[in-house]
Design an enzyme around this catalytic site. Structure first.
Site, PDB file in Angstrom:
ATOM      1  N   SER A 261      37.478  37.917 -36.693  1.00 28.15           N
ATOM      2  CA  SER A 261      36.912  37.490 -35.403  1.00 28.15           C
ATOM      3  C   SER A 261      36.181  38.659 -34.772  1.00 28.15           C
ATOM      4  O   SER A 261      36.373  39.806 -35.174  1.00 28.15           O
ATOM      5  CB  SER A 261      38.049  37.052 -34.474  1.00 28.15           C
ATOM      6  OG  SER A 261      38.729  38.214 -33.984  1.00 28.15           O
ATOM      7  N   ASP A 262      35.357  38.376 -33.785  1.00 27.06           N
ATOM      8  CA  ASP A 262      34.835  39.471 -32.989  1.00 27.06           C
ATOM      9  C   ASP A 262      35.937  39.832 -31.989  1.00 27.06           C
ATOM     10  O   ASP A 262      36.983  39.191 -31.901  1.00 27.06           O
ATOM     11  CB  ASP A 262      33.514  39.072 -32.309  1.00 27.06           C
ATOM     12  CG  ASP A 262      32.702  40.293 -31.906  1.00 27.06           C
ATOM     13  OD1 ASP A 262      31.486  40.173 -31.718  1.00 27.06           O
ATOM     14  OD2 ASP A 262      33.307  41.389 -31.793  1.00 27.06           O
ATOM     15  N   TYR A 263      35.683  40.862 -31.216  1.00 23.63           N
ATOM     16  CA  TYR A 263      36.685  41.473 -30.348  1.00 23.63           C
ATOM     17  C   TYR A 263      37.292  40.464 -29.362  1.00 23.63           C
ATOM     18  O   TYR A 263      36.601  40.007 -28.455  1.00 23.63           O
ATOM     19  CB  TYR A 263      36.005  42.605 -29.578  1.00 23.63           C
ATOM     20  CG  TYR A 263      36.923  43.627 -28.984  1.00 23.63           C
ATOM     21  CD1 TYR A 263      37.630  43.354 -27.823  1.00 23.63           C
ATOM     22  CD2 TYR A 263      37.092  44.865 -29.586  1.00 23.63           C
ATOM     23  CE1 TYR A 263      38.474  44.295 -27.269  1.00 23.63           C
ATOM     24  CE2 TYR A 263      37.934  45.811 -29.029  1.00 23.63           C
ATOM     25  CZ  TYR A 263      38.627  45.520 -27.874  1.00 23.63           C
ATOM     26  OH  TYR A 263      39.453  46.448 -27.316  1.00 23.63           O
TER      27      TYR A 263
END
Ligand code: GLC
Length: 707
Positions: A261-263
């Site tokens: 996932s992104d942050y």
């Protein structure tokens, strides 16, 4: 290592832990990492910390060894941590920002940047880089255009391919190489109104035909990881979008690596209103095919109970963990948990002169010369008055410049003097400066600073600052030849300064940026950059890009008097400077565009040739661009699409015949299922020095003779 046996021996807690990514300070308290507050407050127990699978960001070999050692001493499963970081355009040796790199139209430079970045970062024990960013960028208000390769799918494909090749090189198990994690899947660059993290809404056919090629380039080069984007695709957040991750990424693009996932983007599915709580987000993520959760705790808090309650299939967990274990095995972590970390090598190569020299070589090919009236540039044997907000700037690293230190960069005035140029420089607008007034030429350095683009740095207005316009008016007051150098992380609207004699787009060129500019201003090298994004004449034109559809009422040129066509009352449709535009100190003419045949069978290869002549005595490089248009198809097709380019060096007065060859694959597009299809009929072939100025010929694609 038998990964399946390893998986079978793991407890469910140990399996879940492999899908969690934390910051290094969780393992070594005094590590100062720029990690945002909410990560510190994740509320993770000590026990759970020693079951996680990877680390985001590490600053040195010493730190990595300390974190890995501490982790392995405490962990039960003894599965080494994987270390990941954002090495976007260099580690300590900083190269031009990706949008500037794309301006070079030289994919070999992308390979070189990735190679050197990998060599430096791997000595710190970093195993994965979150690069290339391959989001198509058509809106310069969006701060992250600076990290992109611009508006064109083919240019994105070629640059993303070469970046991943450069990072992974001859194998991710080898020291000096990095795992490439392509991002952000998908279509993050279409954030509405250019506002970062905003809604993305696009048709399926646009997703498949306009926005996938960059990711495909990296995947075709073997990228072993892919990062999901913050935005929705078809109203479902990409991070939990099964059709996107399973159907498009793994199905259509053939990706078989690890997704991350992104942050905090898994947790943000709640904010999107598509998960009621982090428990539901965890279920959606694993079922969609999301493997690693970055910087949030949905998985670590809920996956075990979801499986125990029969609400989540253990198979989903095992599939994700198996991919992570396989990646760690491919990297060689089970043989050597400290893979790559090497303090001696780190000291010897990080930021070395050899690498800095390469940074200069790359930077020389990125600036774009937009105007050069009467050969004001290059400046030879003249006294220069260097003025403007950037006259002494060292701020050339741009966003995401990791360990790059702007303080060690050479300021522009000093770089010009190092080239032996006679320079008087001033950062303050002085009414009467005799030493300025008796100079031969004014060089005005203005533009953005590094912190005006990048993530979470979008702008509603992309005009020049009022201060810069005042500087320009001050410079004009000298009534001398005027050269304007513009530093920027995006295209800008520069109408107020168009009357300058010369305009050079300097982007952010990295550690050796000003040295490169000085060599170009002096004429040691001729500029060769080309715009990877259209330059608007008015921000009301945005989004503006060259490969647009025809529409049912196209305006047929500036003189079209029909009032009922697609146009503005107050501004021309065309950009101020088109995609692919860039001047040289040489000057090139194109003639004799020739096709090897006028009737093409689907099994044929069509050869296209053109003569390009350097009309000047000055040597220079020209990027010859080939565009195609599918005139008639089952769906509306772009007015033109870049399909090939070649960057060629010319001696003074040299003529060369440049040839390209295309096949059916260059004429296809994707249908809604992702299948490549084509249409017979007329195709236009356009070859030229930019998307606007091209020679044109046509050919007919027939039904296959052997079908
Ligand atoms: C950021 C960015 C992404 C980056 C990641 C890790 O929010 O969106 O590009 O790789 O977090 O720093």
């Amino acid at each position: 290592m038998n990964i399946e046996n390893k998986l079978a021996a793991m407890t469910i807690d140990e399996k879940v832990g492999q899908l969690v990514q934390l910051a290094p300070f969780f393992y070594v308290k005094d590590i100062q990492q720029q990690i945002f507050g909410h990560v510190r407050d994740l509320g993770i127990s000590e026990e759970r910390i020693y079951r996680t699978g990877s680390v985001l960001g590490i600053g040195s070999a010493k730190e990595m060894i300390e974190v890995q050692k501490t982790y392995l001493e405490q962990s039960t499963a003894k599965i080494p941590l994987l270390f990941m970081a954002d090495i976007i355009h260099g580690y300590e040796t900083i190269f031009p920002v990706p949008l500037a790199l794309a301006s070079s139209f030289n994919p070999d430079l992308a390979f070189k940047v990735a190679r050197i970045s990998a060599i430096e970062a791997s000595t710190a024990g970093i195993h994965v880089t979150f690069s290339p960013m391959a989001d198509i960028a058509r809106d310069p208000r969006w701060g992250r255009v600076v990290e992109s390769f611009g508006e064109d799918p083919y240019l994105n494909y070629v640059f993303a391919y070469n970046m991943t090749e450069g990072y992974q090189n001859d194998g991710i198990e080898k020291d000096g190489n990095l795992v490439s994690c392509v991002k952000h899947v998908a279509a993050y660059g279409k954030s509405e109104a250019g506002r970062d993290y905003n809604t993305v809404d696009l048709s399926r056919l646009s997703l498949l035909n306009d926005h996938l090629d960059g990711y495909k380039g990296s995947i075709d080069a073997g990228a072993r990881m892919a990062m999901t984007s913050f935005n929705t695709v078809d109203y479902v957040p990409a991070t939990v979008n099964k059709d996107l991750l399973d159907g498009v990424l793994r199905g259509i693009l053939g990706f078989d690596g690890v997704t991350i996932s992104d942050y905090d983007s898994l947790n943000q599915v709640i904010a999107h209103g598509v998960a009621q709580d982090s428990k539901e987000a965890a279920k959606l993520g694993l079922e969609a095919g999301l493997d690693i959760e970055m910087a949030s705790t949905c998985y670590i808090k809920h996956v075990k109970s979801l499986i125990e309650q029969g609400k989540l299939d253990m198979k989903r967990l095992d599939e994700a963990v198996l991919r992570v274990l396989k990646l760690k095995d491919q990297v060689g972590l089970f043989e050597n948990p400290y893979k790559g970390a090497n303090e001696e090598l780190e000291k010897a190569c990080v930021g070395s002169k050899a690498h800095m020299d390469q940074a200069l070589t790359v930077a020389l090919e990125c600036p774009v010369l937009l105007k050069n009236r009467q050969g004001v540039l290059p400046i030879k044997g003249k006294r220069i008055a260097l003025i403007g907000s950037h006259a002494k700037t060292k701020d050339t690293n741009g966003p995401w410049s990791w360990r790059g230190k702007a303080a060690i960069n050479t300021a522009l005035d000093r770089a010009l003097k190092q080239e032996g140029m006679d320079v008087v420089s001033a950062e303050d607008r002085w009414e009467e400066r005799s030493d300025l007034a008796n100079c031969d030429v004014i060089v005005l350095a203005i533009g953005e600073h590094s912190d005006e683009s990048g993530e979470a740095h979008s702008k509603a207005g992309i005009g020049l600052k009022h201060e810069d316009v005042l500087w320009y008016q001050y410079a004009k007051s000298f009534e001398k030849p005027l050269v304007v150098i513009i530093y920027a992380g995006r295209p800008l609207v520069i109408e107020e300064i168009l009357a300058a004699d010369a305009i050079m787009w300097a982007w952010f060129l990295g550690s050796k940026g000003n040295e490169a500019l000085a060599k170009l201003i002096k004429g040691e090298v001729s500029p060769s950059g080309k715009l990877p994004m259209s330059m608007p004449r008015h921000q009301g034109q945005i989004p503006i890009y060259y490969n647009h559809l025809k529409t049912g009422r196209p305006k047929k040129g500036a003189n079209d008097q029909n009032p009922f066509v697609s146009f503005y009352l107050d501004v021309e449709n065309e950009p101020r400077f088109p995609f692919g535009f860039g001047l040289s100190y040489a000057s090139f003419t194109y003639e004799n565009l020739t096709l090897s045949k006028r009737l093409m069978d689907p099994s044929d290869r069509l050869v296209i040739s053109v003569d390009v002549r350097n009309e000047s005595p000055v040597a220079g490089m020209e990027t010859v661009q080939l565009y195609l248009q599918d005139e008639y198809a089952r769906i509306a097709r772009p007015v033109k699409q870049l399909k090939r380019f070649q960057k060629i060096r010319f001696a003074g007065h040299e003529t060369k015949t440049i040839t390209f060859s295309i096949t059916l694959a260059d004429l296809t597009y994707r249908d809604a299922s992702g299948r490549s299809i084509y249409d017979t009929g007329t195709f236009r072939v356009m070859v030229g020095s930019n998307a606007r100025d091209c020679l044109v010929e046509t050919f007919e694609l027939e039904e296959g003779r052997n079908t």
